[in-house]
Design a protein around this motif. Structure first.
Motif, PDB file in Angstrom:
ATOM      1  N   TRP A 126       0.800  -1.217   0.000  1.00  0.00           N
ATOM      2  CA  TRP A 126       0.000   0.000   0.000  1.00  0.00           C
ATOM      3  C   TRP A 126       0.837   1.273   0.000  1.00  0.00           C
ATOM      4  N   TRP A 127       2.002   1.255   0.625  1.00  0.00           N
ATOM      5  CA  TRP A 127       2.791   2.485   0.728  1.00  0.00           C
ATOM      6  C   TRP A 127       3.465   2.863  -0.585  1.00  0.00           C
ATOM      7  N   HIS A 128       3.402   2.006  -1.572  1.00  0.00           N
ATOM      8  CA  HIS A 128       3.957   2.366  -2.879  1.00  0.00           C
ATOM      9  C   HIS A 128       3.076   3.397  -3.585  1.00  0.00           C
ATOM     10  N   GLN A 129       1.898   3.647  -3.032  1.00  0.00           N
ATOM     11  CA  GLN A 129       1.041   4.722  -3.550  1.00  0.00           C
ATOM     12  C   GLN A 129       1.588   6.093  -3.154  1.00  0.00           C
ATOM     13  N   LEU A 130       2.473   6.131  -2.190  1.00  0.00           N
ATOM     14  CA  LEU A 130       3.010   7.391  -1.665  1.00  0.00           C
ATOM     15  C   LEU A 130       4.257   7.793  -2.459  1.00  0.00           C
ATOM     16  N   GLN A 131       4.116   7.881  -3.757  1.00  0.00           N
ATOM     17  CA  GLN A 131       5.251   8.065  -4.657  1.00  0.00           C
ATOM     18  C   GLN A 131       6.092   9.303  -4.363  1.00  0.00           C
ATOM     19  N   SER A 132       5.481  10.371  -3.925  1.00  0.00           N
ATOM     20  CA  SER A 132       6.248  11.612  -3.726  1.00  0.00           C
ATOM     21  C   SER A 132       6.673  11.829  -2.275  1.00  0.00           C
ATOM     22  N   ALA A 164      -9.616   6.913  16.805  1.00  0.00           N
ATOM     23  CA  ALA A 164      -9.088   5.567  16.586  1.00  0.00           C
ATOM     24  C   ALA A 164      -7.658   5.605  16.066  1.00  0.00           C
ATOM     25  N   LYS A 165      -7.165   6.753  15.672  1.00  0.00           N
ATOM     26  CA  LYS A 165      -5.856   6.866  15.047  1.00  0.00           C
ATOM     27  C   LYS A 165      -4.794   7.442  15.978  1.00  0.00           C
ATOM     28  N   LEU A 166      -5.127   7.629  17.242  1.00  0.00           N
ATOM     29  CA  LEU A 166      -4.200   8.287  18.156  1.00  0.00           C
ATOM     30  C   LEU A 166      -2.898   7.514  18.340  1.00  0.00           C
ATOM     31  N   GLY A 167      -2.880   6.268  17.972  1.00  0.00           N
ATOM     32  CA  GLY A 167      -1.671   5.471  18.117  1.00  0.00           C
ATOM     33  C   GLY A 167      -0.762   5.522  16.925  1.00  0.00           C
ATOM     34  N   GLY A 168      -0.966   6.384  15.995  1.00  0.00           N
ATOM     35  CA  GLY A 168      -0.159   6.411  14.785  1.00  0.00           C
ATOM     36  C   GLY A 168      -0.803   5.546  13.710  1.00  0.00           C
ATOM     37  N   LEU A 169      -0.407   5.747  12.474  1.00  0.00           N
ATOM     38  CA  LEU A 169      -0.980   5.014  11.350  1.00  0.00           C
ATOM     39  C   LEU A 169       0.020   3.996  10.815  1.00  0.00           C
ATOM     40  N   TRP A 170      -0.352   2.736  10.918  1.00  0.00           N
ATOM     41  CA  TRP A 170       0.425   1.655  10.328  1.00  0.00           C
ATOM     42  C   TRP A 170      -0.457   0.417  10.324  1.00  0.00           C
ATOM     43  N   GLY A 171      -0.025  -0.610   9.644  1.00  0.00           N
ATOM     44  CA  GLY A 171      -0.808  -1.832   9.592  1.00  0.00           C
ATOM     45  C   GLY A 171      -2.120  -1.635   8.855  1.00  0.00           C
ATOM     46  N   SER A 172      -3.124  -2.368   9.280  1.00  0.00           N
ATOM     47  CA  SER A 172      -4.409  -2.343   8.576  1.00  0.00           C
ATOM     48  C   SER A 172      -5.080  -0.979   8.647  1.00  0.00           C
ATOM     49  N   GLU A 232      -3.526   1.095   5.872  1.00  0.00           N
ATOM     50  CA  GLU A 232      -3.944   0.582   4.563  1.00  0.00           C
ATOM     51  C   GLU A 232      -5.386   0.962   4.256  1.00  0.00           C
ATOM     52  N   GLU A 233      -6.258   0.907   5.256  1.00  0.00           N
ATOM     53  CA  GLU A 233      -7.668   1.264   5.061  1.00  0.00           C
ATOM     54  C   GLU A 233      -7.862   2.767   4.887  1.00  0.00           C
ATOM     55  N   GLU A 234      -7.072   3.540   5.586  1.00  0.00           N
ATOM     56  CA  GLU A 234      -7.298   4.981   5.623  1.00  0.00           C
ATOM     57  C   GLU A 234      -6.534   5.778   4.573  1.00  0.00           C
ATOM     58  N   ILE A 235      -5.566   5.161   3.912  1.00  0.00           N
ATOM     59  CA  ILE A 235      -4.695   5.926   3.015  1.00  0.00           C
ATOM     60  C   ILE A 235      -5.479   6.659   1.930  1.00  0.00           C
TER      61      ILE A 235
END
Length: 132
Positions: A16-22, A53-61, A64-67
């Motif tokens: 999923w992080w390959h969408q973050l090209q820039s 729900a995101k206070l712990g940082g964004l990673w994992g599922s 991927e769901e929120e990107i």
């Protein structure tokens, strides 16, 4: 006739992080899409009601769901290993991009992220508590 089965290596474009090209990690200066493991995201601000729900940082599922639903400017992406080392070595528990003070939950989540990705433990939560 011989039959050969060819196994393709996992296509790295499926991450999923390959969408973050820039996007570039502001600490390591590595391109986020080039990371061998997923990045760790910090929200730019905590003013939005959707962030509970995101206070712990964004990673994992969650990441991927929120990107696709979060504006790019709302999330700062990091190589999590570099972020953890930066936080503990400086003793400044801030988002390095905008200097927002981090929450304990984000530090705890970063420790879990390191563990899940078999990265060296840095004890971010312990250092955060000692700095208070």
């Amino acid at each position: 006739m011989d039959c050969f089965v060819i196994f393709e290596e996992e296509n790295s474009d499926q991450h999923w992080w390959h969408q973050l090209q820039s996007d570039i990690c502001p600490i390591s200066l590595d391109r986020i899409p080039d990371l061998e493991y997923e990045p760790f995201g910090l929200l730019a601000d905590l003013d939005d009601g959707r962030v509970s729900a995101k206070l712990g940082g964004l990673w994992g599922s969650i990441a991927e769901e929120e990107i696709s639903s979060w504006p790019r400017s709302r999330v700062h992406w990091f190589d999590g290993a570099f972020l953890a080392s930066f936080l503990v070595s400086t003793g400044h528990f801030i988002n390095p991009v905008n200097r927002r003070h981090l929450l304990l939950q984000e530090c705890t989540s970063l420790d879990k992220y390191l563990e899940v990705h078999n990265l060296p433990p840095v004890q971010v939560e312990v250092a955060f508590k000692e700095a208070e």
